[in-house]
Design an enzyme around this catalytic site. Structure first.
Site, short mmCIF file in Angstrom:
data_model
loop_
_atom_site.label_atom_id
_atom_site.label_comp_id
_atom_site.label_asym_id
_atom_site.label_seq_id
_atom_site.Cartn_x
_atom_site.Cartn_y
_atom_site.Cartn_z
CG ASP A 1 -0.32 -0.44 2.49
OD1 ASP A 1 0.90 -0.30 2.64
OD2 ASP A 1 -1.05 -0.94 3.37
CG ASN B 1 -8.77 -1.53 12.08
OD1 ASN B 1 -7.82 -2.20 11.66
ND2 ASN B 1 -9.24 -0.48 11.43
CG HIS C 1 -5.83 -2.34 8.93
ND1 HIS C 1 -5.83 -0.97 9.00
CD2 HIS C 1 -4.57 -2.71 9.29
CE1 HIS C 1 -4.63 -0.54 9.36
NE2 HIS C 1 -3.85 -1.59 9.55
CD GLU D 1 -8.52 0.83 7.74
OE1 GLU D 1 -8.50 -0.05 8.64
OE2 GLU D 1 -7.75 1.82 7.75
P1 PGA Z 1 2.21 -1.67 12.49
O1 PGA Z 1 1.03 -1.65 11.47
O2 PGA Z 1 3.14 -2.73 12.03
O3 PGA Z 1 2.80 -0.30 12.43
O4 PGA Z 1 1.62 -2.00 13.83
C1 PGA Z 1 0.48 -2.85 11.06
C2 PGA Z 1 -0.77 -2.57 10.28
O5 PGA Z 1 -1.48 -1.61 10.62
O6 PGA Z 1 -1.04 -3.30 9.34
#
Ligand code: PGA
Length: 241
Positions: free
Chosen positions: A67, A137, A139, A144
């Site tokens: 992304d 959450n 995702h 999301e």
């Molecule tokens: P993070 O993000 O590794 O910074 O915790 C993971 C994500 O949100 O997919």
């Protein structure tokens, strides 16, 4: 889904890098799907060490990032282009033309960019090994809750919680992006193999729901249970107690 629980983040990072290194040695022209965020930082450090100390060779590896923020050009310091250069690409012998990240530059036709990106993944022969983190959450990439399991690369609006979390990476007065280009859940499930990484107590509930709740679009990561070759590496901190 196979689940490996490690005692700590360092071991998680080493196990993840060892798995990726084995995959590269087995297929030197492998196509990887790569994540950003905090979770994979230790894995990238360990892959860099293996490149330096053990001649792990990236010269034929292709990568597709999962992304990118919409509205940030590749040279923006908070872009995922910058993250990947700083944290990984500049430290290994990967060819710039073999690395792919969606272009979220302002003024660009984002929908056309999404189509181009999905086509490029398909045109490469598909992703052999995709590494992904999980949001608090649930995702995966920027898919999301509520994202269709049939989704492909597209423009998405970020969840409020995702924007809140992003704040710590942006200077105080910066405009934090509220949308992004992300590969879809179907794009993720099309990968031949998937490695899910989770560390930190903030992820424990999402991990528990991913592994135990009914498979549902309200927990995007639960889609990974529909795939036949997924390994999840969690450290103790990401386990619910
Ligand atoms: P993070 O993000 O590794 O910074 O915790 C993971 C994500 O949100 O997919």
């Amino acid at each position: 889904m196979r689940v490996l629980v490690t005692p700590d983040y360092r071991t998680l990072s080493e196990e993840a890098a060892a798995l990726v290194a084995r995959a590269i040695r087995a297929k030197p022209d492998i196509t990887l799907g790569l994540p950003t965020g905090n979770t994979p930082l230790g894995m990238y450090e360990e892959l860099i060490r293996r490149h330096r100390d053990e001649s792990l060779d990236f010269s034929r590896v292709q990568t597709f990032n999962l992304d990118e923020y919409l509205g940030l050009a590749p040279d923006h310091p908070q872009s995922y282009h910058a993250y990947m250069r700083d944290r990984f690409f500049d430290h290994v012998n990967i060819a710039a033309e073999n690395t792919h990240i969606p272009d979220g530059s302002p003024g660009r036709d984002a929908d056309a960019e999404c189509r181009r990106y999905e086509d490029a993944i398909r045109g490469s022969g598909g992703i052999d090994l995709l590494i992904v983190g999980i949001g608090a959450n649930g995702h995966i990439a920027f898919n999301e809750p509520g994202s269709s399991f049939e989704s492909h690369t597209r423009v998405v609006t970020l969840a409020t919680q995702t924007i809140e979390n992003a704040k710590r990476h942006f200077p105080n007065d910066a405009n934090i992006p509220t949308s992004a280009i992300t590969i879809g859940i179907r794009t993720i499930l099309n990968a031949r193999r998937i490695l899910l990484l989770a560390s930190d107590p903030s992820k424990a509930e999402a991990v528990e729901r991913t592994l135990r709740d009914p498979i549902s679009e309200s927990v995007p990561a639960s889609a990974l249970r529909l795939h036949s070759d997924v390994i999840a590496i969690l450290d103790e901190s990401a386990r619910q107690r």
